[in-house]
Motif scaffolding. Structure first.
Motif, short mmCIF file in Angstrom:
data_model
loop_
_atom_site.label_atom_id
_atom_site.label_comp_id
_atom_site.label_asym_id
_atom_site.label_seq_id
_atom_site.Cartn_x
_atom_site.Cartn_y
_atom_site.Cartn_z
N ALA A 132 0.83 -1.31 0.02
CA ALA A 132 -0.10 -0.30 -0.10
C ALA A 132 0.89 1.05 -0.18
N VAL A 133 2.21 1.13 0.49
CA VAL A 133 2.84 2.48 0.60
C VAL A 133 3.98 2.62 -0.30
N VAL A 134 4.53 1.81 -1.08
CA VAL A 134 5.83 1.89 -1.82
C VAL A 134 5.61 2.78 -3.05
N ALA A 135 6.67 3.39 -3.34
CA ALA A 135 6.26 4.35 -4.57
C ALA A 135 6.73 3.73 -5.83
N GLY A 136 7.30 2.39 -5.95
CA GLY A 136 7.95 1.77 -7.18
C GLY A 136 9.01 1.90 -7.55
N LYS A 137 9.96 2.69 -6.73
CA LYS A 137 11.24 3.03 -7.29
C LYS A 137 12.42 2.65 -6.53
N GLY A 138 13.32 1.78 -7.14
CA GLY A 138 14.10 1.44 -6.21
C GLY A 138 14.12 0.34 -5.10
N LEU A 139 15.06 0.23 -4.26
CA LEU A 139 14.87 -0.89 -3.19
C LEU A 139 14.29 -0.09 -2.04
N GLU A 140 12.73 -0.63 -1.93
CA GLU A 140 12.11 0.09 -0.74
C GLU A 140 11.98 -0.96 0.31
N PHE A 141 12.25 -0.72 1.55
CA PHE A 141 12.03 -1.65 2.61
C PHE A 141 11.13 -1.19 3.62
N VAL A 142 10.17 -2.35 4.20
CA VAL A 142 9.19 -1.99 4.98
C VAL A 142 9.42 -2.57 6.21
N ILE A 143 9.11 -1.96 7.31
CA ILE A 143 9.16 -2.36 8.87
C ILE A 143 7.86 -2.27 9.52
N THR A 144 7.15 -3.16 9.83
CA THR A 144 5.85 -2.95 10.72
C THR A 144 6.44 -3.28 11.94
N LEU A 145 5.89 -2.28 13.03
CA LEU A 145 6.15 -2.23 14.22
C LEU A 145 4.79 -2.46 15.08
N GLY A 146 4.48 -3.66 15.61
CA GLY A 146 2.98 -3.92 16.16
C GLY A 146 3.33 -5.02 17.03
N THR A 147 2.34 -6.01 17.35
CA THR A 147 2.68 -7.01 18.03
C THR A 147 4.13 -7.71 17.86
N GLY A 148 4.46 -7.94 16.62
CA GLY A 148 5.75 -8.31 16.15
C GLY A 148 6.44 -7.57 15.16
N ALA A 152 9.36 -6.23 4.64
CA ALA A 152 8.90 -6.33 3.50
C ALA A 152 10.10 -5.79 2.58
N ALA A 153 10.34 -6.31 1.38
CA ALA A 153 11.25 -5.61 0.72
C ALA A 153 10.69 -5.32 -0.93
N PHE A 154 10.71 -4.54 -1.51
CA PHE A 154 10.14 -4.23 -3.00
C PHE A 154 11.28 -3.62 -3.78
N LEU A 155 11.35 -4.35 -5.01
CA LEU A 155 12.37 -3.66 -5.97
C LEU A 155 11.64 -3.07 -7.19
N ASP A 156 11.90 -1.87 -7.53
CA ASP A 156 11.01 -1.03 -8.28
C ASP A 156 9.43 -1.35 -8.38
N GLY A 157 9.06 -1.35 -7.22
CA GLY A 157 7.44 -1.75 -7.15
C GLY A 157 7.10 -3.39 -7.11
N ARG A 158 8.23 -4.31 -7.37
CA ARG A 158 7.93 -5.64 -7.32
C ARG A 158 8.17 -6.05 -5.89
#
Ligand code: BGC
Length: 258
Positions: A132-148, A152-158
């Motif tokens: 839902a949040v990546v822009a589709g450019k480059g290596l985008e890394f996502v960290i979710t901070l919740g119970t756990g 997630a990692a995306f390369l050019d939106g993939r």
């Protein structure tokens, strides 16, 4: 008169270790109903989760299809790990062998499709949130901070293959999940938790070399960006609703690689 929402409608479910959340999204990804939420109750074998989700979504408008984000490793709709849900009374409590057996390769996508009467896709919750949040450019890394601690990692939106970084050693003989999950935060307080988060982010950047980092999940609002050091300049804090909004992207699978 309010505009008819654009079909197809997607019932998007965010299965969390602390809360079960859902809403319905229209074809543009906009929520067409208020989000519903229930506390996650333990012990939680698969059939109990499925029943709880059916109850949760009852008040929502009918949808054409279903997406669910699950807090563990999911492949082809099958649950390969359910770290929270194999415990007796929630994260940090004893692991129950019967629950391990019940969750092992449980076909959650098929079970939800049957219970909800709609085609269903299930993926890791951090992957869904990231979508839902990546822009589709480059290596985008996502960290979710919740119970756990989700990643997630995306390369050019993939979307790249999901890695359960959460359960890898981080420091002091503990995993990222143990050091940075909500239980740890409650026991050490936000200040020390932020210090640990900086160490984790620096370490993960040295491994992944991300171009951009997104921090989401219920505890992202507690992050002190100025304590993240150099990485802060390439970090964005995102809304926790992304866990639901990403649901629509599961159905754009080809583009995401899901
Ligand atoms: C799980 C991950 C999940 C994260 C956030 C971790 O404990 O291992 O798969 O993404 O929690 O829910």
């Amino acid at each position: 008169m309010p505009r008819e929402p654009r079909r197809p409608l997607t019932l998007a479910i965010d299965i969390g270790g602390t809360g079960l959340k859902a809403s319905v999204l229209d074809a543009t990804g906009a929520m067409v109903a208020d989000r519903v939420r229930e506390a996650t109750r333990y012990p939680l074998p698969p059939d109990v989760l499925v029943r709880a989700l059916v109850e949760l979504v009852r008040p929502l408008p009918a949808a054409d299809r279903v997406s669910a984000g699950f807090p563990g490793m999911v492949r082809g709709g099958l649950v390969l790990s359910a770290p929270h849900f194999v415990t007796k009374s929630g994260p940090g409590s004893a692991v129950e062998p019967d629950l391990v057996a019940a969750w092992d390769r449980f076909d959650l996508a098929a079970a939800l499709a049957e219970a909800l009467g709609r085609p269903t896709k299930v993926a890791n919750d951090a992957d869904v949130q990231g979508a839902a949040v990546v822009a589709g450019k480059g290596l985008e890394f996502v960290i979710t901070l919740g119970t756990g601690f989700g990643t997630a990692a995306f390369l050019d939106g993939r979307l790249l293959p999901h890695l359960e970084i959460a359960h890898q050693p981080f420091r002091k003989g503990e995993t990222y999940n143990e050091q940075l999950g909500d239980r740890a935060r409650k026991s050490i307080g936000d200040h020390r938790w932020n210090t640990r988060l900086r160490k984790a982010v620096v370490q993960l950047d040295a491994m992944v070399f991300f171009d951009h980092l997104y921090l989401g999940g219920g505890n992202a609002r507690r992050v002190k960006l100025d304590e993240l050091g150099d990485v802060a300049a390439k970090t964005t804090i995102v809304d926790n609703n992304a866990g639901i909004l990403g649901g629509i992207r599961l159905w754009e699978g080809e583009h995401l690689g899901l």
